[in-house]
Design an enzyme around this catalytic site. Structure first.
Site, mmCIF file in Angstrom:
data_model
loop_
_atom_site.group_PDB
_atom_site.id
_atom_site.type_symbol
_atom_site.label_atom_id
_atom_site.label_comp_id
_atom_site.label_asym_id
_atom_site.label_seq_id
_atom_site.Cartn_x
_atom_site.Cartn_y
_atom_site.Cartn_z
ATOM 1 N N ASP A 30 118.431 31.971 42.613
ATOM 2 C CA ASP A 30 117.241 32.101 43.451
ATOM 3 C C ASP A 30 117.324 31.099 44.592
ATOM 4 O OD1 ASP A 30 114.105 33.313 42.809
ATOM 5 O OD2 ASP A 30 114.357 31.784 44.369
ATOM 6 N N HIS A 46 117.819 50.850 42.787
ATOM 7 C CA HIS A 46 116.524 50.388 43.303
ATOM 8 C C HIS A 46 115.403 50.935 42.428
ATOM 9 C CE1 HIS A 46 113.606 48.837 46.175
ATOM 10 N NE2 HIS A 46 112.906 49.933 45.884
ATOM 11 N N GLY A 93 102.247 38.364 41.006
ATOM 12 C CA GLY A 93 103.078 37.434 41.773
ATOM 13 C C GLY A 93 104.380 38.021 42.276
ATOM 14 N N HIS A 100 113.203 42.688 39.106
ATOM 15 C CA HIS A 100 114.089 41.539 38.864
ATOM 16 C C HIS A 100 113.557 40.694 37.730
ATOM 17 C CE1 HIS A 100 111.187 40.531 42.046
ATOM 18 N NE2 HIS A 100 111.172 39.294 41.554
ATOM 19 N N HIS A 102 113.588 36.828 36.301
ATOM 20 C CA HIS A 102 113.856 35.414 36.560
ATOM 21 C C HIS A 102 114.347 34.781 35.261
ATOM 22 C CE1 HIS A 102 111.339 35.131 40.361
ATOM 23 N NE2 HIS A 102 110.765 36.185 39.811
HETATM 24 P P1 AMP Z 1 108.979 37.508 42.780
HETATM 25 O O1 AMP Z 1 108.002 36.588 43.459
HETATM 26 O O2 AMP Z 1 108.813 37.587 41.301
HETATM 27 O O3 AMP Z 1 109.005 38.858 43.447
HETATM 28 O O4 AMP Z 1 110.401 36.845 42.975
HETATM 29 C C1 AMP Z 1 111.151 36.988 44.136
HETATM 30 C C2 AMP Z 1 112.141 35.870 44.137
HETATM 31 O O5 AMP Z 1 113.159 36.179 45.056
HETATM 32 C C3 AMP Z 1 111.548 34.516 44.550
HETATM 33 O O6 AMP Z 1 111.749 33.574 43.501
HETATM 34 C C4 AMP Z 1 112.344 34.163 45.802
HETATM 35 O O7 AMP Z 1 112.613 32.789 45.903
HETATM 36 C C5 AMP Z 1 113.606 34.989 45.610
HETATM 37 N N1 AMP Z 1 114.325 35.330 46.826
HETATM 38 C C6 AMP Z 1 113.823 35.906 47.942
HETATM 39 N N2 AMP Z 1 114.799 36.114 48.838
HETATM 40 C C7 AMP Z 1 115.947 35.665 48.270
HETATM 41 C C8 AMP Z 1 117.298 35.602 48.702
HETATM 42 N N3 AMP Z 1 117.696 36.059 49.897
HETATM 43 N N4 AMP Z 1 118.224 35.076 47.861
HETATM 44 C C9 AMP Z 1 117.845 34.627 46.648
HETATM 45 N N5 AMP Z 1 116.574 34.667 46.172
HETATM 46 C C10 AMP Z 1 115.634 35.178 46.981
#
Ligand code: AMP
Length: 114
Positions: A30, A46, A93, A100, A102
């Site tokens: 991340d 997707h 959130g 995805h 985490h």
């Molecule tokens: P969410 O808020 O659960 O949708 O998580 C989206 C995650 O994607 C967040 O933790 C962001 O920091 C991460 N994120 C967004 N753009 C990128 C990127 N280009 N590379 C890596 N992580 C990303």
């Protein structure tokens, strides 16, 4: 999905710090880590969110969870403990509309979350 940032990461349009990749799954660090280990594990297909899982695409979840377990082990988290989070929708959130997971670890994670 041309507007999807994670699809762009999958197809190489946007760079990422890859941790694992196969034909169906990608894992990468991340960009804004919330813990010492913060890896995103995503299906290459997707799928917008957990709300969009159904009988036709659910099989990937089994593979993703097996891969998360393996990555957690590689990261030295199996015995320490870790957390897997999927945010769904606005109040959940979710900020990126591509399903995805985490993988968070490397410190004591608070519960309940804020
Ligand atoms: P969410 O808020 O659960 O949708 O998580 C989206 C995650 O994607 C967040 O933790 C962001 O920091 C991460 N994120 C967004 N753009 C990128 C990127 N280009 N590379 C890596 N992580 C990303």
């Amino acid at each position: 999905m041309t507007d999807c940032i994670f699809c762009k990461i999958i197809n190489g349009e946007i760079p990422s710090d890859k941790v694992y990749e196969d034909d169906k799954i990608l894992a990468f660090n991340d960009v804004d880590p919330q813990s010492p280990t913060h890896i995103l594990v995503i299906p290459k297909e997707h799928i917008e969110s957990l709300n969009h899982l159904d009988e036709n695409n659910i099989d990937i979840i089994k593979e993703i969870y097996i891969k998360i377990k393996e990555i957690a082990k590689e990261q030295g988290l199996s015995d320490r403990g870790y957390r897997v989070v999927t945010n769904c929708g606005k109040e959940g959130g979710q900020t990126v509309g591509h399903l995805h997971f985490h993988l968070l670890g490397g410190r004591n994670l608070q519960w309940p979350p804020g």
